[in-house]
Design a protein around this motif. Structure first.
Motif, PDB file in Angstrom:
ATOM      1  N   THR A   8      31.801  42.464  31.281  1.00  0.00           N
ATOM      2  CA  THR A   8      31.274  42.358  32.635  1.00  0.00           C
ATOM      3  C   THR A   8      32.133  43.214  33.563  1.00  0.00           C
ATOM      4  OG1 THR A   8      32.665  40.492  33.249  1.00  0.00           O
ATOM      5  CG2 THR A   8      30.556  39.976  32.169  1.00  0.00           C
ATOM      6  N   ALA A   9      31.633  43.405  34.759  1.00  0.00           N
ATOM      7  CA  ALA A   9      32.401  44.150  35.754  1.00  0.00           C
ATOM      8  C   ALA A   9      33.701  43.416  36.052  1.00  0.00           C
ATOM      9  CB  ALA A   9      31.578  44.338  37.030  1.00  0.00           C
ATOM     10  N   PHE A  89      28.081  50.201  35.407  1.00  0.00           N
ATOM     11  CA  PHE A  89      27.464  49.602  36.596  1.00  0.00           C
ATOM     12  C   PHE A  89      27.232  50.658  37.680  1.00  0.00           C
ATOM     13  CE2 PHE A  89      30.186  46.524  34.446  1.00  0.00           C
ATOM     14  CZ  PHE A  89      29.265  45.559  34.113  1.00  0.00           C
ATOM     15  N   THR A  91      24.769  51.323  39.578  1.00  0.00           N
ATOM     16  CA  THR A  91      23.966  50.958  40.745  1.00  0.00           C
ATOM     17  C   THR A  91      24.558  49.802  41.544  1.00  0.00           C
ATOM     18  OG1 THR A  91      22.603  49.476  39.401  1.00  0.00           O
ATOM     19  CG2 THR A  91      21.828  51.760  39.664  1.00  0.00           C
ATOM     20  N   ASN A  92      25.646  49.245  41.093  1.00  0.00           N
ATOM     21  CA  ASN A  92      26.272  48.141  41.809  1.00  0.00           C
ATOM     22  C   ASN A  92      26.990  48.712  43.035  1.00  0.00           C
ATOM     23  OD1 ASN A  92      28.352  46.244  42.667  1.00  0.00           O
ATOM     24  ND2 ASN A  92      27.798  45.072  40.844  1.00  0.00           N
ATOM     25  N   GLU A  93      26.558  48.294  44.208  1.00  0.00           N
ATOM     26  CA  GLU A  93      27.111  48.817  45.466  1.00  0.00           C
ATOM     27  C   GLU A  93      28.625  48.615  45.570  1.00  0.00           C
ATOM     28  OE1 GLU A  93      25.158  47.227  48.899  1.00  0.00           O
ATOM     29  OE2 GLU A  93      23.172  47.490  48.018  1.00  0.00           O
ATOM     30  N   LEU A 151      33.079  40.618  43.861  1.00  0.00           N
ATOM     31  CA  LEU A 151      32.168  40.377  42.739  1.00  0.00           C
ATOM     32  C   LEU A 151      32.165  38.913  42.323  1.00  0.00           C
ATOM     33  CD1 LEU A 151      32.665  43.552  40.522  1.00  0.00           C
ATOM     34  CD2 LEU A 151      30.712  42.972  41.975  1.00  0.00           C
ATOM     35  N   GLN A 154      29.990  37.216  44.831  1.00  0.00           N
ATOM     36  CA  GLN A 154      28.586  37.536  44.530  1.00  0.00           C
ATOM     37  C   GLN A 154      28.081  36.679  43.383  1.00  0.00           C
ATOM     38  OE1 GLN A 154      28.083  41.645  43.495  1.00  0.00           O
ATOM     39  NE2 GLN A 154      27.689  42.282  45.600  1.00  0.00           N
ATOM     40  N   ARG A 155      28.875  36.597  42.338  1.00  0.00           N
ATOM     41  CA  ARG A 155      28.471  35.816  41.165  1.00  0.00           C
ATOM     42  C   ARG A 155      28.342  34.346  41.522  1.00  0.00           C
ATOM     43  NH1 ARG A 155      31.839  35.783  35.653  1.00  0.00           N
ATOM     44  NH2 ARG A 155      33.048  34.211  36.748  1.00  0.00           N
TER      45      ARG A 155
END
Length: 163
Positions: A8-9, A89, A91-93, A151, A154-155
């Protein structure tokens, strides 16, 4: 055959932070600077009487080259992890912004600054040079840590309290 989950990121950011922190721990600028700031009377008796601090500082100078090589290796790994993060990732801003911020603070400049020919030979000048490099590294650390927090938030918002 077991399937390993895709990183994961957050996991990649954890590894990235580890490499950044390993790099900074190898650049013992305080020890290096301390060895160049002895009073004249201490220099006179340097070979006879030495404090543990001075011995530590001298060992820091002695192993400086080796530590810089190791620090460069850790930073190369950090750069690889940063590239991997952007590949995984794109496209992850938050990840895109991290890449832009890291470029702005000199993430890619650290390796050239840690080349032996880029580091001044005089101890005082080397300490100043490495302190500047360490400032860049600490700023990168702060940016990665902040991104990791974003992040995680966000999660947490995406998962919600009921799961």
């Amino acid at each position: 055959m077991t399937d390993t989950p895709a990183p994961t990121a957050l996991t990649t950011l954890d590894y990235l932070l580890d490499e950044i922190r390993a790099t900074s721990s190898l650049l013992r600028v305080a020890d290096l600077a301390r060895s160049g700031r002895r009073p004249w009377w201490r220099n006179l008796f340097f070979g006879v009487v030495r404090t543990p601090t001075e011995v530590s500082a001298d060992l820091g100078v002695q192993y400086l080259g080796e530590n810089i090589d190791r620090a460069r290796d850790h930073w190369r790994e950090a750069m690889s992890l940063g590239a991997e993060l952007h590949r995984m990732f794109p496209t992850n801003e938050v990840v895109v912004r991290l890449g832009e911020d890291l470029d702005r603070v000199g993430f890619r400049e650290v390796i050239p600054l840690l080349q032996h020919d880029a580091i001044p030979h005089r101890v005082a000048e080397a300490a100043v040079h490495l302190a500047d490099v360490l400032d860049k590294i600490r700023e990168c650390d702060r940016l990665v840590a902040d991104t990791r927090k974003q992040l995680m938030l966000q999660r947490a918002r995406d998962v919600g309290p009921n799961t």
